[in-house]
Design an enzyme around this catalytic site. Sequence first.
Site, short mmCIF file in Angstrom:
data_model
loop_
_atom_site.label_atom_id
_atom_site.label_comp_id
_atom_site.label_asym_id
_atom_site.label_seq_id
_atom_site.Cartn_x
_atom_site.Cartn_y
_atom_site.Cartn_z
N CYS A 56 17.37 34.90 -52.63
CA CYS A 56 16.39 35.35 -53.53
C CYS A 56 16.25 34.86 -54.91
O CYS A 56 17.27 34.20 -55.37
CB CYS A 56 16.56 37.12 -53.46
SG CYS A 56 18.15 37.75 -54.38
N CYS B 100 19.78 35.39 -56.59
CA CYS B 100 20.86 34.70 -56.31
C CYS B 100 20.75 33.20 -56.86
O CYS B 100 21.58 32.69 -57.26
CB CYS B 100 20.74 34.37 -54.57
SG CYS B 100 20.94 35.94 -53.67
#
Length: 95
Positions: free
Chosen positions: A11, A14
């Site tokens: 995502c 991250c």
Amino acid sequence: MKKIKILGTGCAKCHKLEENAKAAAAALGLDCEFEKVSNINDIVKFGILAMPGLVVDDKLVSSGKVLSAEDIKKSDRLNSVASRFLSLAWVQICR
């Protein structure tokens, strides 16, 4: 060489944590190997309940938040290496 793992499914958080970790390592002058861990079975082994996670040398540093580069630089896991490196460099200069 430090081994840094970013735990997450890919995502935006991250990716931001990885970017911040790379910036912190560069600012401290550390030689690091980065690895993205996206397999949920591998992530669970670190015992985190929320992603993203930051692991340095197989020790969980944080989970569930995106640390800034400044916060990562202050981490004991990275600081211990940087301070030892700088101490050794200072000893070499003073000789």
